[in-house]
Design an enzyme around this catalytic site. Structure first.
Site, PDB file in Angstrom:
ATOM      1  N   ASP A 291     -82.252  10.539  84.642  1.00 54.72           N
ATOM      2  CA  ASP A 291     -81.522  10.821  83.409  1.00 54.72           C
ATOM      3  C   ASP A 291     -80.186  10.085  83.464  1.00 54.72           C
ATOM      4  O   ASP A 291     -79.416  10.248  84.414  1.00 54.72           O
ATOM      5  CB  ASP A 291     -81.296  12.330  83.296  1.00 54.72           C
ATOM      6  CG  ASP A 291     -80.915  12.738  81.883  1.00 54.72           C
ATOM      7  OD1 ASP A 291     -81.187  11.966  80.943  1.00 54.72           O
ATOM      8  OD2 ASP A 291     -80.351  13.832  81.727  1.00 54.72           O
TER       9      ASP A 291
ATOM     10  N   HIS B 159     -70.553  11.008  73.991  1.00 56.79           N
ATOM     11  CA  HIS B 159     -70.931  12.221  74.721  1.00 56.79           C
ATOM     12  C   HIS B 159     -70.112  12.366  75.994  1.00 56.79           C
ATOM     13  O   HIS B 159     -69.578  13.451  76.289  1.00 56.79           O
ATOM     14  CB  HIS B 159     -72.428  12.194  75.057  1.00 56.79           C
ATOM     15  CG  HIS B 159     -72.856  13.291  75.977  1.00 56.79           C
ATOM     16  ND1 HIS B 159     -72.874  14.621  75.601  1.00 56.79           N
ATOM     17  CD2 HIS B 159     -73.260  13.272  77.277  1.00 56.79           C
ATOM     18  CE1 HIS B 159     -73.283  15.371  76.623  1.00 56.79           C
ATOM     19  NE2 HIS B 159     -73.526  14.569  77.646  1.00 56.79           N
TER      20      HIS B 159
ATOM     21  N   ARG C 159     -62.221  18.554  81.152  1.00 58.34           N
ATOM     22  CA  ARG C 159     -61.026  18.053  81.849  1.00 58.34           C
ATOM     23  C   ARG C 159     -59.941  17.750  80.824  1.00 58.34           C
ATOM     24  O   ARG C 159     -59.475  16.613  80.710  1.00 58.34           O
ATOM     25  CB  ARG C 159     -61.358  16.772  82.647  1.00 58.34           C
ATOM     26  CG  ARG C 159     -62.438  16.927  83.712  1.00 58.34           C
ATOM     27  CD  ARG C 159     -62.612  15.619  84.517  1.00 58.34           C
ATOM     28  NE  ARG C 159     -62.881  14.476  83.662  1.00 58.34           N
ATOM     29  CZ  ARG C 159     -64.103  14.088  83.285  1.00 58.34           C
ATOM     30  NH1 ARG C 159     -65.164  14.725  83.709  1.00 58.34           N
ATOM     31  NH2 ARG C 159     -64.249  13.044  82.487  1.00 58.34           N
TER      32      ARG C 159
ATOM     33  N   GLU D 154     -80.183  18.880  75.234  1.00 54.75           N
ATOM     34  CA  GLU D 154     -79.650  17.524  75.198  1.00 54.75           C
ATOM     35  C   GLU D 154     -80.675  16.661  74.483  1.00 54.75           C
ATOM     36  O   GLU D 154     -81.798  16.488  74.966  1.00 54.75           O
ATOM     37  CB  GLU D 154     -79.358  16.990  76.606  1.00 54.75           C
ATOM     38  CG  GLU D 154     -78.222  17.759  77.287  1.00 54.75           C
ATOM     39  CD  GLU D 154     -77.629  17.067  78.505  1.00 54.75           C
ATOM     40  OE1 GLU D 154     -78.346  16.285  79.161  1.00 54.75           O
ATOM     41  OE2 GLU D 154     -76.446  17.318  78.799  1.00 54.75           O
TER      42      GLU D 154
ATOM     43  N   GLU E 242     -82.238  13.399  73.626  1.00 57.10           N
ATOM     44  CA  GLU E 242     -82.245  12.120  74.332  1.00 57.10           C
ATOM     45  C   GLU E 242     -83.462  11.284  73.926  1.00 57.10           C
ATOM     46  O   GLU E 242     -84.418  11.793  73.348  1.00 57.10           O
ATOM     47  CB  GLU E 242     -82.308  12.354  75.852  1.00 57.10           C
ATOM     48  CG  GLU E 242     -81.226  13.302  76.366  1.00 57.10           C
ATOM     49  CD  GLU E 242     -81.034  13.226  77.861  1.00 57.10           C
ATOM     50  OE1 GLU E 242     -81.583  12.293  78.501  1.00 57.10           O
ATOM     51  OE2 GLU E 242     -80.329  14.103  78.393  1.00 57.10           O
TER      52      GLU E 242
ATOM     53  N   ASP F   3     -83.556  17.536  77.169  1.00 56.99           N
ATOM     54  CA  ASP F   3     -83.213  17.869  78.545  1.00 56.99           C
ATOM     55  C   ASP F   3     -82.427  19.191  78.543  1.00 56.99           C
ATOM     56  O   ASP F   3     -81.204  19.220  78.654  1.00 56.99           O
ATOM     57  CB  ASP F   3     -82.371  16.739  79.135  1.00 56.99           C
ATOM     58  CG  ASP F   3     -82.136  16.926  80.630  1.00 56.99           C
ATOM     59  OD1 ASP F   3     -83.062  17.397  81.307  1.00 56.99           O
ATOM     60  OD2 ASP F   3     -81.032  16.599  81.096  1.00 56.99           O
TER      61      ASP F   3
ATOM     62  N   ARG G 150     -75.573  25.401  81.080  1.00 57.99           N
ATOM     63  CA  ARG G 150     -74.225  24.869  81.332  1.00 57.99           C
ATOM     64  C   ARG G 150     -73.460  25.687  82.356  1.00 57.99           C
ATOM     65  O   ARG G 150     -72.643  25.144  83.100  1.00 57.99           O
ATOM     66  CB  ARG G 150     -73.431  24.834  80.031  1.00 57.99           C
ATOM     67  CG  ARG G 150     -74.015  23.957  78.951  1.00 57.99           C
ATOM     68  CD  ARG G 150     -74.023  22.495  79.358  1.00 57.99           C
ATOM     69  NE  ARG G 150     -74.618  21.671  78.302  1.00 57.99           N
ATOM     70  CZ  ARG G 150     -75.028  20.422  78.492  1.00 57.99           C
ATOM     71  NH1 ARG G 150     -74.924  19.852  79.689  1.00 57.99           N
ATOM     72  NH2 ARG G 150     -75.562  19.747  77.503  1.00 57.99           N
TER      73      ARG G 150
ATOM     74  N   GLN H 295     -74.895  24.851  85.776  1.00 52.37           N
ATOM     75  CA  GLN H 295     -74.493  23.478  86.088  1.00 52.37           C
ATOM     76  C   GLN H 295     -73.022  23.398  86.496  1.00 52.37           C
ATOM     77  O   GLN H 295     -72.670  22.709  87.469  1.00 52.37           O
ATOM     78  CB  GLN H 295     -74.757  22.604  84.857  1.00 52.37           C
ATOM     79  CG  GLN H 295     -74.472  21.130  85.044  1.00 52.37           C
ATOM     80  CD  GLN H 295     -74.688  20.341  83.744  1.00 52.37           C
ATOM     81  OE1 GLN H 295     -75.269  20.842  82.783  1.00 52.37           O
ATOM     82  NE2 GLN H 295     -74.220  19.107  83.713  1.00 52.37           N
TER      83      GLN H 295
ATOM     84  N   LYS I  45     -80.603  22.001  85.345  1.00 52.20           N
ATOM     85  CA  LYS I  45     -81.474  21.105  84.576  1.00 52.20           C
ATOM     86  C   LYS I  45     -82.945  21.232  84.963  1.00 52.20           C
ATOM     87  O   LYS I  45     -83.819  20.923  84.144  1.00 52.20           O
ATOM     88  CB  LYS I  45     -81.071  19.649  84.858  1.00 52.20           C
ATOM     89  CG  LYS I  45     -79.636  19.305  84.565  1.00 52.20           C
ATOM     90  CD  LYS I  45     -79.437  19.011  83.108  1.00 52.20           C
ATOM     91  CE  LYS I  45     -78.092  18.339  82.873  1.00 52.20           C
ATOM     92  NZ  LYS I  45     -77.993  17.857  81.491  1.00 52.20           N
TER      93      LYS I  45
ATOM     94  N   THR J 221     -87.765  20.130  81.223  1.00 54.70           N
ATOM     95  CA  THR J 221     -87.384  18.986  80.393  1.00 54.70           C
ATOM     96  C   THR J 221     -88.572  18.715  79.490  1.00 54.70           C
ATOM     97  O   THR J 221     -89.677  18.507  79.977  1.00 54.70           O
ATOM     98  CB  THR J 221     -87.107  17.740  81.262  1.00 54.70           C
ATOM     99  OG1 THR J 221     -86.091  18.054  82.229  1.00 54.70           O
ATOM    100  CG2 THR J 221     -86.656  16.571  80.411  1.00 54.70           C
TER     101      THR J 221
ATOM    102  N   THR K 268     -77.665  12.385  76.728  1.00 52.12           N
ATOM    103  CA  THR K 268     -77.419  12.947  75.399  1.00 52.12           C
ATOM    104  C   THR K 268     -76.916  11.876  74.440  1.00 52.12           C
ATOM    105  O   THR K 268     -75.999  11.121  74.770  1.00 52.12           O
ATOM    106  CB  THR K 268     -76.359  14.054  75.502  1.00 52.12           C
ATOM    107  OG1 THR K 268     -76.769  14.968  76.510  1.00 52.12           O
ATOM    108  CG2 THR K 268     -76.192  14.776  74.183  1.00 52.12           C
TER     109      THR K 268
ATOM    110  N   GLU L 233     -71.232  20.298  72.694  1.00 53.16           N
ATOM    111  CA  GLU L 233     -70.321  19.526  71.848  1.00 53.16           C
ATOM    112  C   GLU L 233     -70.249  20.104  70.439  1.00 53.16           C
ATOM    113  O   GLU L 233     -69.179  20.157  69.842  1.00 53.16           O
ATOM    114  CB  GLU L 233     -70.789  18.067  71.790  1.00 53.16           C
ATOM    115  CG  GLU L 233     -70.699  17.326  73.112  1.00 53.16           C
ATOM    116  CD  GLU L 233     -71.558  16.075  73.107  1.00 53.16           C
ATOM    117  OE1 GLU L 233     -72.745  16.170  73.486  1.00 53.16           O
ATOM    118  OE2 GLU L 233     -71.047  15.005  72.719  1.00 53.16           O
TER     119      GLU L 233
END
Lengths: 399, 399
Positions: free
Chosen positions: A116, A123, A132, A187, A189, A221, A225, A228, A241, A245, A332, A346
């Site tokens: 992946d 993204h 962050r 996600e 993708e 995917d 969160r 993760q 994850k 999938t 993503t 998001e």
């Protein structure tokens, strides 16, 4: 012009012809191709001598067919097009058309390794801003190489497979706790499926993409969160994850997407030699994300910073071998607008801005019983539209 | 007492009996078991009716046999022991013993998914001190869960396979450059091979380890430290690892290691419920690392913080399915002494303290032509020693 009912004007007309694996009642699984709302039984067609593919079309996965290579892929596609367009073949072929509602669609290929990537600049920047804040949104390596990691090939499932909410550890102010994920996400993708392998110790050049990649498949995917966020330092995503999938049941051959290749975004700083693709082409795929039937986002794949050819060249620059059935996904897909993002992380901006549905219901992350469906279209030849097979899944409660 | 020449007193006596896949001249690959310096042709034995295993022993990988489950593993091991110890069987069995030097040893199992853990406290702390000096050596999550990630299953190779030096990007003060890795390293690890699968959406309890894991295999997880350092943020190791992972040709069944299970180190803070194994047992395997024939380290596997049963429970707590052939490795095995570390990164302390060989040559990381061999022994029953199959590889120049 196809003689198949409904093919004219369909986004699944004879300009599309995606491949899948299907089963009808007690029959053995075999390869089929979709046209309009039918599956053409290619295993049956090969058995009847209508198409030649070294016996690969009677198999329960696309792998044998994909391993044959581009000249054979082209020949079979041309032959299938003849069968579906020339009236002379209609009497032989019509009995091999099965209405879609009569078949079960299976995982179309045996997944060898699953990689992946993380190739949408928007993204990566969104995730950087959410996790962050106040720091540069992209890490220093991001524009120098397509960041990626290996996922779990054994939990790739076909569209329609329910997804059990995963259990795991998450951090709380009182320390880690164990329980069902409370930040279950998607996600959206686009995946690329390798047909032709490469030997260990060699590289696949950026220009050799189309000699190895058979086709394209939509991917969801699913991502926990909270799991993760607690586990990913320093070795990356793992259990957040690996529970599931989902991939579409239909693999769209690259040849159906000839009109969809478009210039990819300029890359600055310039990339190193092995990543320099000339021309530098992405794919103009328009994705749509439906959450319980309501369209909540339209991610534009043409905005991806790293192209699928660059991803493949990067994946093998260290000499890693490719196997038939390798799947690599884009990461993503998120465009610059809020309504163009491919994750609910998001869309709800880290869970702080709930999505409001037409009926007033709200969501940040997935609740049990929620269904997510990802679809996509691309420009086809002569003003047609190519639909990619959808990928859908419903969340079941944790066990 | 075995009638096989050399079995008495051998670390490959009838208390050991590891499984592999071999080929002799033009014959088809098949399953064999090692005894002394012979391979017992189990495929031939099954064809002759001397042992029963549903036809699995004539196959070119251990997967079919491993999928049969523990009762069958036990039955076949008991039967092989009878064949090799009872004089009544000697006339039938002796023709099926092939001298080791007459066979080619192949990859013993088809790798489904490959997961690599990071379960040595000393290794994690060493890496933390080398890369994050002045900060706490362990990250906050490390003692709460066994950190791990997925590696590339398709580049797992059998012992003896040469390793081409990987090319990739590394950071320099002038920006990223592309070239052969200049910090090529090993990781001495112990791998666990899954025989019995588990369904998607379910968990394997920490106590069910021995119902799923067939056996143990030495692993060298070759690592390009410069590539890894530049690429790994934020999704973990990728091309720095995916070029090759070597495994031994012999899989030691858990039943040969009954005397090697020992209490694992106490865990503080206490672990969450799904990781609580009672008794909390590790394996007393004494590893040795030879660099160009010189023994440079003796990593003690009994010091590992997380046990293989905990790793398996963690791997599946989110509902991830297991498949036959799944391989999960311990992560680098490092004990508290400098001479007990399982990587050259640690042995040379980040490349700052070269290793000096007996002939005066020095090394920090691997040079072209270097050979690394990892061996291990464990206590067997009644004062015997169990040898694990070695894993060896030689570095070839970059292409």
């Amino acid at each position: 012009m196809s003689w198949v009912t409904g093919a004219a004007g369909s986004a699944y007309g004879v300009h599309n012809l995606p491949y899948g694996v299907f089963r009808r009642e007690a029959e053995q699984p075999r390869v089929g191709v979709r046209v309009a709302d039918f599956v053409l039984d290619l295993g049956g067609a090969e058995a009847a001598g209508l198409v030649l593919a070294a016996g690969a079309l009677g198999r329960p996965s696309l792998n044998d067919f994909m391993s044959l290579g581009r000249p054979q892929w082209t020949a079979v596609r041309q032959r299938v097009t003849e069968l579906l367009t020339e009236d002379a073949h209609r009497a032989d072929v019509e009995p091999l058309l099965v209405p879609l509602e009569q078949v079960e669609l299976l995982l179309p290929f045996e997944v060898a390794d699953y990689v992946d990537f993380y190739s949408s600049e928007q993204h990566a920047a969104n995730v950087g801003q959410i996790f962050r804040p106040g720091q540069p949104p992209l890490l220093p390596n991001w524009k120098h190489l397509p960041i990626g990691y290996h996922g779990r090939a054994g939990t790739v499932v076909v569209s329609g497979t329910p997804v059990v909410r995963p259990t795991g550890q998450r951090a709380t102010p009182e320390g880690p706790v164990v329980g069902p994920s409370v930040r279950l996400d998607i996600e959206a993708e686009v995946g690329f499926v390798v047909g032709v392998p490469s030997p260990l110790g060699s590289r696949v050049a950026v220009d050799d993409f189309a000699d190895h990649v058979f086709g394209v498949v939509l991917v969801n995917d699913w991502s926990a969160r909270d799991v993760q966020a607690w586990e990913y330092q320093p070795l990356g995503p793992f259990l957040g994850k690996s529970f599931a999938t989902s991939v579409a049941a239909w693999v769209t051959p690259l040849e159906a997407l000839g009109a969809a290749f478009v210039p990819a975004p300029d890359q600055d700083p310039p990339v190193v030699d092995y990543l320099r693709d000339t021309p530098h082409l992405g794919l103009d795929l328009s994705l749509a994300v439906e959450w319980n039937g309501e369209r909540v986002a339209e991610p534009p794949f043409a905005t991806m910073y790293w192209t699928p050819a660059q991803q493949l060249a990067h994946l093998t620059v260290n000499g890693a071998a490719l196997r038939t059935g390798d799947l690599y996904a884009s990461g993503t897909v998120s465009g610059p607008e809020r309504a163009q993002v491919g994750s609910f992380l998001e869309l709800s901006w880290g869970g702080t801005e709930p999505v409001v549905f037409a009926d007033g219901a709200t969501r940040t992350f997935l609740e049990d019983g929620d269904t997510v469906t990802i679809t996509a279209t691309a420009p086809g030849p002569d003003g047609t539209t190519v639909a990619l097979g959808e990928v859908t899944g419903t969340i079941l409660p944790a066990r």
